[in-house]
Design a protein around this motif. Structure first.
Motif, PDB file in Angstrom:
ATOM      1  N   GLY A   1       0.817  -1.208   0.000  1.00 58.60           N
ATOM      2  CA  GLY A   1       0.000   0.000   0.000  1.00 58.60           C
ATOM      3  C   GLY A   1       0.850   1.256   0.000  1.00 58.60           C
ATOM      4  N   ALA A   2       2.014   1.195   0.652  1.00 56.40           N
ATOM      5  CA  ALA A   2       2.919   2.346   0.659  1.00 56.40           C
ATOM      6  C   ALA A   2       3.499   2.597  -0.723  1.00 56.40           C
ATOM      7  CB  ALA A   2       4.046   2.119   1.666  1.00 56.40           C
ATOM      8  N   VAL A   3       3.734   1.514  -1.475  1.00 62.13           N
ATOM      9  CA  VAL A   3       4.217   1.646  -2.854  1.00 62.13           C
ATOM     10  C   VAL A   3       3.172   2.347  -3.701  1.00 62.13           C
ATOM     11  CG1 VAL A   3       4.932   0.374  -4.911  1.00 62.13           C
ATOM     12  CG2 VAL A   3       5.683  -0.402  -2.653  1.00 62.13           C
ATOM     13  N   GLN A   4       1.914   1.942  -3.512  1.00 58.38           N
ATOM     14  CA  GLN A   4       0.840   2.567  -4.279  1.00 58.38           C
ATOM     15  C   GLN A   4       0.640   4.025  -3.865  1.00 58.38           C
ATOM     16  OE1 GLN A   4      -2.172  -0.679  -3.565  1.00 58.38           O
ATOM     17  NE2 GLN A   4      -2.233  -0.668  -5.808  1.00 58.38           N
ATOM     18  N   ALA A   5       0.733   4.281  -2.563  1.00 57.23           N
ATOM     19  CA  ALA A   5       0.552   5.647  -2.086  1.00 57.23           C
ATOM     20  C   ALA A   5       1.633   6.570  -2.642  1.00 57.23           C
ATOM     21  CB  ALA A   5       0.573   5.673  -0.562  1.00 57.23           C
ATOM     22  N   ARG A   6       2.831   6.046  -2.811  1.00 56.01           N
ATOM     23  CA  ARG A   6       3.934   6.838  -3.355  1.00 56.01           C
ATOM     24  C   ARG A   6       3.847   6.953  -4.880  1.00 56.01           C
ATOM     25  NH1 ARG A   6       9.135   7.716  -1.233  1.00 56.01           N
ATOM     26  NH2 ARG A   6       8.146   7.376   0.787  1.00 56.01           N
ATOM     27  N   ALA A   7       2.969   6.168  -5.498  1.00 56.72           N
ATOM     28  CA  ALA A   7       2.812   6.168  -6.960  1.00 56.72           C
ATOM     29  C   ALA A   7       4.134   5.850  -7.653  1.00 56.72           C
ATOM     30  CB  ALA A   7       2.242   7.501  -7.450  1.00 56.72           C
ATOM     31  N   THR A   8       4.842   4.871  -7.115  1.00 59.73           N
ATOM     32  CA  THR A   8       6.165   4.527  -7.621  1.00 59.73           C
ATOM     33  C   THR A   8       6.139   4.146  -9.097  1.00 59.73           C
ATOM     34  OG1 THR A   8       6.863   3.788  -5.424  1.00 59.73           O
ATOM     35  CG2 THR A   8       8.127   2.965  -7.309  1.00 59.73           C
ATOM     36  N   THR A   9       5.212   3.266  -9.455  1.00 59.85           N
ATOM     37  CA  THR A   9       5.161   2.782 -10.833  1.00 59.85           C
ATOM     38  C   THR A   9       4.680   3.866 -11.792  1.00 59.85           C
ATOM     39  OG1 THR A   9       4.814   0.512 -10.077  1.00 59.85           O
ATOM     40  CG2 THR A   9       4.190   1.017 -12.351  1.00 59.85           C
ATOM     41  N   SER A  10       3.687   4.633 -11.380  1.00 57.61           N
ATOM     42  CA  SER A  10       3.185   5.698 -12.247  1.00 57.61           C
ATOM     43  C   SER A  10       4.236   6.782 -12.457  1.00 57.61           C
ATOM     44  CB  SER A  10       1.913   6.302 -11.656  1.00 57.61           C
ATOM     45  OG  SER A  10       0.843   5.376 -11.718  1.00 57.61           O
ATOM     46  N   THR A  11       4.979   7.097 -11.411  1.00 60.79           N
ATOM     47  CA  THR A  11       6.046   8.092 -11.551  1.00 60.79           C
ATOM     48  C   THR A  11       7.083   7.620 -12.567  1.00 60.79           C
ATOM     49  OG1 THR A  11       5.737   8.868  -9.284  1.00 60.79           O
ATOM     50  CG2 THR A  11       7.858   9.350 -10.329  1.00 60.79           C
ATOM     51  N   MET A  12       7.426   6.336 -12.497  1.00 64.72           N
ATOM     52  CA  MET A  12       8.354   5.762 -13.473  1.00 64.72           C
ATOM     53  C   MET A  12       7.806   5.899 -14.889  1.00 64.72           C
ATOM     54  SD  MET A  12       9.434   1.734 -13.888  1.00 64.72           S
ATOM     55  CE  MET A  12       7.717   1.296 -14.237  1.00 64.72           C
ATOM     56  N   MET A  13       6.543   5.503 -15.069  1.00 69.13           N
ATOM     57  CA  MET A  13       5.932   5.566 -16.396  1.00 69.13           C
ATOM     58  C   MET A  13       5.905   6.986 -16.930  1.00 69.13           C
ATOM     59  SD  MET A  13       4.933   2.762 -17.903  1.00 69.13           S
ATOM     60  CE  MET A  13       3.594   3.355 -18.954  1.00 69.13           C
ATOM     61  N   GLN A  14       5.523   7.928 -16.096  1.00 66.56           N
ATOM     62  CA  GLN A  14       5.391   9.303 -16.562  1.00 66.56           C
ATOM     63  C   GLN A  14       6.741   9.912 -16.920  1.00 66.56           C
ATOM     64  OE1 GLN A  14       3.103  11.074 -13.387  1.00 66.56           O
ATOM     65  NE2 GLN A  14       1.163  10.546 -14.346  1.00 66.56           N
ATOM     66  N   SER A  15       7.778   9.530 -16.189  1.00 68.95           N
ATOM     67  CA  SER A  15       9.098  10.061 -16.519  1.00 68.95           C
ATOM     68  C   SER A  15       9.584   9.524 -17.861  1.00 68.95           C
ATOM     69  CB  SER A  15      10.099   9.729 -15.407  1.00 68.95           C
ATOM     70  OG  SER A  15      10.342   8.345 -15.332  1.00 68.95           O
ATOM     71  N   ILE A  16       9.228   8.275 -18.163  1.00 60.21           N
ATOM     72  CA  ILE A  16       9.620   7.696 -19.460  1.00 60.21           C
ATOM     73  C   ILE A  16       8.796   8.319 -20.588  1.00 60.21           C
ATOM     74  CG2 ILE A  16       9.742   5.585 -20.840  1.00 60.21           C
ATOM     75  CD1 ILE A  16      10.019   4.038 -18.164  1.00 60.21           C
TER      76      ILE A  16
END
Length: 439
Positions: free
Chosen positions: A398-413
């Motif tokens: 849940g902390a990973v989702q709250a930090r939006a780790t995967t979405s941040t990666m996608m958006q930077s790419i």
């Protein structure tokens, strides 16, 4: 399971005929009789079972639970008290009630919450009850995995949906292409769509839609995270995972998606698809009704196929749904499980799925669905059973989702601010830290 590497985080559900038999070993907190003072499940007159259910999943929930309540009372003698909770408020309310010892007897828990609440000691294992009910091997494996924490089953599979590849049949016909069965075919189809309809989005690659990313990681043979001992390690930056990410984001870099999709969520994908502006997109089994509600003219103009693996087959896709969990504060756990079994098996499980647009968690209820020829049912069912997967079963996910780790990666790419190698390495470092209790 197909391999040990996938045991904790992206287990694929087997076919209905060969549903995996999992070892649901559980040591009940209060003994085999449930520890209640009021007797077993069928002699509970005068007792009340308190239940929390998330609001909004099923538009007919009030009528549904009137029927369930009547059946529950006829079976057990007890009354059913259902409290409907908004999804947006639910997590905080659970945390508060756990801290104060005021949890309900049973509650709907999202699949990513179950291990968190189990780790907090708030849930009672239900594995012994499942075995006694003769349900071993008749539960969807991906949902079992998501509800299993440290060898104990804490979340009874209730319902789930899965994402597959939804496509506009008219756009495909115009471009002269068939539904893709490999990544090469998907890329070729997208290019043909772009050539025929340059004003359309050939394939939507959203930047803020975490669960549309993982199928490409898994489809390339990569992993989200692996557990060794008590230590999690994100594998988003492994060569295989990077291959999957490069393919998915590469479609956008070729102009086959839309620059605007860099910030899109799944709801934005749905809106664009419903408007007829998208050739294909990763979308949920619960979305066809929403598409038609948004645009009735889309009737008969779209279909679905399982998400293809890199060289064929089916890429795993996240099973998103809910468990029913029993809380350790429940005074009559036999009674609590009687309700859980009533809800998650047989008639009521089937009816809930039909009303809410989700698949039931009992494998035997899927047989008829798997035989369907409906282009908006059968492909999702195939993806659900043969290509369903779970995100890392960790109380910290849940902390990973709250930090939006995967979405941040996608958006930077997608924005061009970072390449796949750099962005995935940063995401993997952050995910690894968060999964191991870091900040």
């Amino acid at each position: 399971m197909e391999d040990a590497m996938r045991r904790h985080f992206s287990t694929r559900a087997t076919t209905a005929a060969t549903a995996a038999v999992v070892a649901l070993v559980a040591a009940g907190c209060s003994g085999p009789d449930g520890g209640g003072e009021g007797g077993g499940a069928t002699d509970a007159e005068g007792q009340t079972l308190d239940v929390w259910i998330m609001q909004g999943t099923n538009p007919s929930a009030d009528t549904f639970f009137d029927e369930v309540g009547a059946a529950f009372t006829a079976q057990t003698g007890a009354e059913l008290n259902v409290d409907f909770i908004e999804w947006a408020d639910a997590h905080d309310r659970f945390v508060t009630s756990i801290a104060g010892g005021t949890t309900p007897d049973v509650a709907e828990t999202g699949t990513t919450w179950t291990p968190e609440f189990a780790d907090a000691g708030a849930l009672a294992p239900v594995g012994d009850h499942v075995t006694q009910a003769g349900l071993d091997g008749d539960l969807v494996e991906g949902l079992v995995d998501a509800g299993t924490y440290e060898g104990e089953l804490y979340g009874m599979p209730w319902y789930a949906g899965v994402r597959a590849l939804v496509y506009n049949t008219e756009i495909f016909d115009d471009a002269g292409v068939e539904p893709p069965t490999s990544w090469a075919e998907l890329e070729s189809a997208a290019q043909a769509i772009q050539d025929e309809h340059p004003d359309k989005i050939a394939v939507a690659v959203p930047g803020d839609a975490e669960f549309t990313v993982y199928p490409w990681v898994w489809g390339a043979g990569g992993e989200v995270a692996t557990l060794e001992g008590e230590t999690w390690t994100s594998q988003l930056d492994s060569p295989a995972s990077q291959d999957g990410l490069a393919f998915w984001t590469g479609l956008a870099e070729q102009g086959l998606s839309s620059a605007g999709a860099t910030t899109w969520r799944e709801t934005d994908v749905l809106d664009a698809f419903a408007a007829g502006d998208v050739g294909m997109a990763v979308m949920g089994s619960w979305t066809p009704g929403a598409i038609l509600e948004a645009n009735p003219d889309m009737e008969g103009r779209f279909a679905a196929v399982p998400i293809p693996g890199q060289d064929g087959g089916i890429a795993p896709s996240v099973l998103g749904g809910s468990h029913l969990s029993m809380f350790s504060t429940s005074e009559n756990q036999d009674l609590a499980f009687a309700f859980i079994e009533l809800m998650t098996t047989g008639e009521f499980a089937e009816k809930w799925g039909e009303q809410a647009g989700y698949f039931p968690g009992q494998t035997s209820l899927l047989d008829e669905t798997l035989e369907s020829t409906d282009p908006l049912v059968a492909p999702f069912a195939e993806q659900f059973v043969d290509g369903g997967a779970s995100v890392p079963v960790s109380p910290a996910f849940g902390a990973v989702q709250a930090r939006a780790t995967t979405s941040t990666m996608m958006q930077s790419i997608l924005s061009g601010s970072s390449d796949v190698a750099t962005a995935s390495r940063s995401a993997a470092e952050e995910m690894t830290s968060l999964l191991n209790g870091g900040s």
